[in-house]
Scaffold this motif. Structure first.
Motif, PDB file in Angstrom:
ATOM      1  N   THR A 274       9.849  16.553  47.075  1.00  5.04           N
ATOM      2  CA  THR A 274      10.433  15.556  46.542  1.00  5.04           C
ATOM      3  C   THR A 274      11.458  16.005  45.103  1.00  5.04           C
ATOM      4  O   THR A 274      12.447  15.176  45.175  1.00  5.04           O
ATOM      5  N   THR A 275      11.253  16.974  44.663  1.00  4.29           N
ATOM      6  CA  THR A 275      12.217  17.461  43.450  1.00  4.29           C
ATOM      7  C   THR A 275      13.399  17.797  44.206  1.00  4.29           C
ATOM      8  O   THR A 275      14.643  17.330  43.833  1.00  4.29           O
ATOM      9  N   ILE A 276      13.556  18.691  45.620  1.00  2.58           N
ATOM     10  CA  ILE A 276      14.691  18.910  46.322  1.00  2.58           C
ATOM     11  C   ILE A 276      15.523  17.597  46.819  1.00  2.58           C
ATOM     12  O   ILE A 276      16.790  17.624  46.697  1.00  2.58           O
ATOM     13  N   VAL A 277      14.719  16.817  47.211  1.00  2.00           N
ATOM     14  CA  VAL A 277      15.309  15.220  47.662  1.00  2.00           C
ATOM     15  C   VAL A 277      15.956  14.974  46.514  1.00  2.00           C
ATOM     16  O   VAL A 277      17.168  14.206  46.709  1.00  2.00           O
TER      17      VAL A 277
ATOM     18  N   ASN B 236      19.225  16.472  45.714  1.00  2.00           N
ATOM     19  CA  ASN B 236      20.121  16.196  46.724  1.00  2.00           C
ATOM     20  C   ASN B 236      20.821  14.898  46.520  1.00  2.00           C
ATOM     21  O   ASN B 236      22.096  14.833  46.636  1.00  2.00           O
ATOM     22  N   GLU B 237      20.006  13.875  46.222  1.00  2.03           N
ATOM     23  CA  GLU B 237      20.650  12.234  46.137  1.00  2.03           C
ATOM     24  C   GLU B 237      21.281  12.319  44.614  1.00  2.03           C
ATOM     25  O   GLU B 237      22.005  11.343  44.431  1.00  2.03           O
ATOM     26  N   SER B 238      21.108  12.960  43.587  1.00  2.21           N
ATOM     27  CA  SER B 238      21.467  12.949  42.382  1.00  2.21           C
ATOM     28  C   SER B 238      23.156  13.070  42.511  1.00  2.21           C
ATOM     29  O   SER B 238      23.510  14.198  43.083  1.00  2.21           O
TER      30      SER B 238
ATOM     31  N   ASP C  75      24.635  13.130  39.221  1.00  2.00           N
ATOM     32  CA  ASP C  75      24.827  13.593  37.793  1.00  2.00           C
ATOM     33  C   ASP C  75      24.711  15.246  37.738  1.00  2.00           C
ATOM     34  O   ASP C  75      23.549  15.527  37.988  1.00  2.00           O
ATOM     35  N   PRO C  76      25.672  15.955  37.382  1.00  2.00           N
ATOM     36  CA  PRO C  76      25.940  17.441  37.439  1.00  2.00           C
ATOM     37  C   PRO C  76      24.521  17.899  36.553  1.00  2.00           C
ATOM     38  O   PRO C  76      24.133  18.904  36.775  1.00  2.00           O
ATOM     39  N   MET C  77      24.638  17.149  35.519  1.00  2.00           N
ATOM     40  CA  MET C  77      23.496  17.534  34.287  1.00  2.00           C
ATOM     41  C   MET C  77      22.007  17.505  34.930  1.00  2.00           C
ATOM     42  O   MET C  77      21.189  18.550  34.745  1.00  2.00           O
ATOM     43  N   GLU C  78      21.719  16.471  35.499  1.00  2.00           N
ATOM     44  CA  GLU C  78      20.521  16.192  36.021  1.00  2.00           C
ATOM     45  C   GLU C  78      20.511  17.293  37.302  1.00  2.00           C
ATOM     46  O   GLU C  78      19.067  18.162  37.397  1.00  2.00           O
ATOM     47  N   ARG C  79      21.339  17.650  38.191  1.00  2.00           N
ATOM     48  CA  ARG C  79      21.174  18.510  39.070  1.00  2.00           C
ATOM     49  C   ARG C  79      20.893  19.857  38.639  1.00  2.00           C
ATOM     50  O   ARG C  79      19.815  20.643  39.110  1.00  2.00           O
TER      51      ARG C  79
END
Length: 94
Positions: A10-13, A16-18, A20-24
């Motif tokens: 779920t973290t990888i999903v 991928n869906e984010s 926001d560069p900071m969140e990624r």
């Protein structure tokens, strides 16, 4: 020691869906990077002779695997299996 938690799927999903560069960046650095590196180390040691293992080899595999992160979806199954296949295929083509 378990290095690949079930929550990593779920973290990888989420990564991928984010948009926001900071969140990624945060997700990658805090939850994805260490398990990927550990998986690469284990697989390299399993399929390579010790004298052929270099930090450049492991770095190349890490870069390649990170480039494949965006292709993972939960429909592809467990992330552990998906990335194991990605890394093994890359090892055999190097």
């Amino acid at each position: 020691m378990i290095y690949w938690q079930n929550t990593l799927d779920t973290t990888i999903v989420t990564y991928n869906e984010s948009t926001d560069p900071m969140e990624r960046e945060h997700l990658y650095r805090t939850q994805i990077d260490v398990p990927l590196r550990k998986m690469i180390q284990i697989l390299v040691r399993k399929f390579y002779s010790p004298e052929l293992i270099t930090s450049e080899l492991e770095y190349d595999l890490l870069v390649y695997t990170v480039l494949q992160l965006d292709k993972y979806t939960s429909a592809r199954g467990k992330s552990f299996s998906y990335f194991t296949v990605i890394i093994k295929n890359r090892i055999f083509y190097l």
